[in-house]
Enzyme design. Structure first.
Site, PDB file in Angstrom:
ATOM      1  N   HIS A   1      -2.459   0.460  11.224  1.00 48.30           N
ATOM      2  CA  HIS A   1      -2.401  -0.176   9.919  1.00 48.30           C
ATOM      3  C   HIS A   1      -1.011  -0.795   9.786  1.00 48.30           C
ATOM      4  O   HIS A   1      -0.280  -0.935  10.766  1.00 48.30           O
ATOM      5  CB  HIS A   1      -2.716   0.824   8.800  1.00 48.30           C
ATOM      6  CG  HIS A   1      -1.867   2.050   8.801  1.00 48.30           C
ATOM      7  ND1 HIS A   1      -0.684   2.106   8.125  1.00 48.30           N
ATOM      8  CD2 HIS A   1      -2.019   3.265   9.401  1.00 48.30           C
ATOM      9  CE1 HIS A   1      -0.140   3.309   8.290  1.00 48.30           C
ATOM     10  NE2 HIS A   1      -0.930   4.025   9.061  1.00 48.30           N
TER      11      HIS A   1
ATOM     12  N   HIS B   1       0.849  -1.183   0.000  1.00 48.56           N
ATOM     13  CA  HIS B   1       0.000   0.000   0.000  1.00 48.56           C
ATOM     14  C   HIS B   1       0.887   1.235   0.000  1.00 48.56           C
ATOM     15  O   HIS B   1       2.112   1.137   0.153  1.00 48.56           O
ATOM     16  CB  HIS B   1      -0.930   0.008   1.217  1.00 48.56           C
ATOM     17  CG  HIS B   1      -0.203  -0.123   2.521  1.00 48.56           C
ATOM     18  ND1 HIS B   1       0.259  -1.334   2.987  1.00 48.56           N
ATOM     19  CD2 HIS B   1       0.157   0.800   3.446  1.00 48.56           C
ATOM     20  CE1 HIS B   1       0.870  -1.154   4.158  1.00 48.56           C
ATOM     21  NE2 HIS B   1       0.827   0.138   4.444  1.00 48.56           N
TER      22      HIS B   1
END
Length: 377
Positions: free
Chosen positions: A300, A62
């Site tokens: 995250h 990501h």
């Protein structure tokens, strides 16, 4: 809420290395209008900061926080690599999950994914998957990965006069749980149970099984079968391979002469022995500390990896639980399990450490959280 569909998965991909794999995922995110073209630079930069490899053949590439403004819509694209991709440091990836997230909208799906992907045998299932529907069912948690073992499947101190009565009761528990049908019950009653040792007996069948599950029954008074004690009967409904994990745990108890733990405590305690067997246990003397997560987008992958990296520096056993979550403690040295806690901004984490450097470990974790886990205060 963000959810996975078959359209999010592309099967049978190949890539020469992780850079090529990440670039391909970024291209697909861009083609579907989820990100602007420059997002690939953020994904590669993020990988350079810290590997996005989670374990069990899974990676979640990501972008960085600096490239979050390039995200047009939150979404996920998944590439399946049956032959694997070298992700560095001896790690092989069979499933790369490209994430585009504007805020913390993806944390729910990431929590679900990590819970599923941390189950035993999942990496092999992913590698061998041949159709999108079965893979999406696996990722969405619709495929049973853990055998059912709960208090409702345990009957203690049943007034049985022989082993056959115990067998009928154990089969009835599984049938009432809707894990098995009548043919299962008839089959286990027709067969002789096997003696495992230390007073424990085993009965099992694969017939008419809807869900893999375990039931456990103990008699009110100890029985005898051919001069062997009957302290308890374990019954297995073997629908798929998920029953193997608790069975391995029983084998370990037998080897360690610890089967007695199954004959002690109430039904909830006994069921928890199976549910918690994969996690380290700590004593009442362990050190504990609570820290609040200040990261804007929670734990995250990047701050989660930083937290795990700090924990791994110490020899002590370290567990963590999200006080705003389900209350279950997990190994703080496992990135997949830490991310599965679904920690958002403002959530409080309770750390429990046991070992010679426990206090030092908790202080270091507190300092890392206070300084933003690599993302600044």
């Amino acid at each position: 809420m963000l959810s996975l569909t078959q359209q999010d998965i592309v099967l049978n991909q190949s890539a020469t290395d992780k850079t090529a794999a990440i670039s391909a995922l970024a291209s697909e995110l861009s083609q579907h209008g989820l990100v602007a073209d420059g997002y690939v630079d953020g994904m590669l930069a993020r990988e350079a900061q810290n590997s996005t490899f989670l374990g069990n053949g899974i990676a979640i590439p990501h972008g960085t926080t600096d490239t979050r403004d390039l995200v047009k819509h939150t979404g996920v694209k998944i590439h399946h690599y049956p032959n694997g991709v070298n992700w560095g440091e001896g790690n092989t990836v069979y499933l790369a999950i490209g994430i585009a997230a504007k805020s913390d909208e993806h944390l729910g799906i990431l929590k679900q994914l990590t819970r599923v992907l941390s189950a035993e045998g999942v990496a092999e299932q992913i590698q061998q998957s041949t159709d999108a529907s079965s893979l999406i069912a696996l990722l969405n948690g619709e495929t049973q990965l853990e055998a059912d073992v709960d208090a409702a499947l345990i009957a203690l101190n049943f007034p049985a006069t022989d082993l056959l009565q115990l067998t009928a009761v154990a089969g009835g528990l599984l049938k009432n749980h809707q894990a098995v049908g009548r043919d299962f019950v008839a089959d286990v009653i027709a067969k002789d149970a096997s003696y495992l040792g230390q007073g424990l007996w085993l009965a099992s069948s694969r017939q008419d099984v809807q869900r893999s599950a375990l039931s456990f029954v103990t008699p009110l008074q100890e029985l005898q079968v051919e001069d062997k004690p009957v302290k308890g009967l374990l019954m297995i409904a073997a629908g798929n391979a998920s029953y193997q994990k608790p069975l391995k745990q029983v084998s370990q108890w037998l080897y360690q002469q610890q089967v007695q733990r199954l004959f002690e405590g109430d039904a909830a305690k006994i069921s928890s022995l199976f549910a918690d067997s994969s996690e380290p246990q700590t004593s009442a003397d362990a050190n504990t500390a609570v820290y609040k997560i200040r990261n804007a987008h929670g734990l995250h992958a990047r701050p989660g990896a930083m937290l795990v990296s700090v924990a791994k520096k110490f020899e002590s056993t370290i567990q963590v639980r999200n006080l705003q979550g389900d209350g279950k403690s997990v190994n703080a040295k496992s990135l997949m399990k830490v991310i599965a806690l679904g920690v958002k901004h403002g959530h409080a984490l309770e750390f429990t450490a046991e070992g010679t450097d426990a206090g030092e470990a908790l202080n270091a974790i507190g300092d890392a959280i206070a300084t933003g886990l690599g993302e600044g205060k």
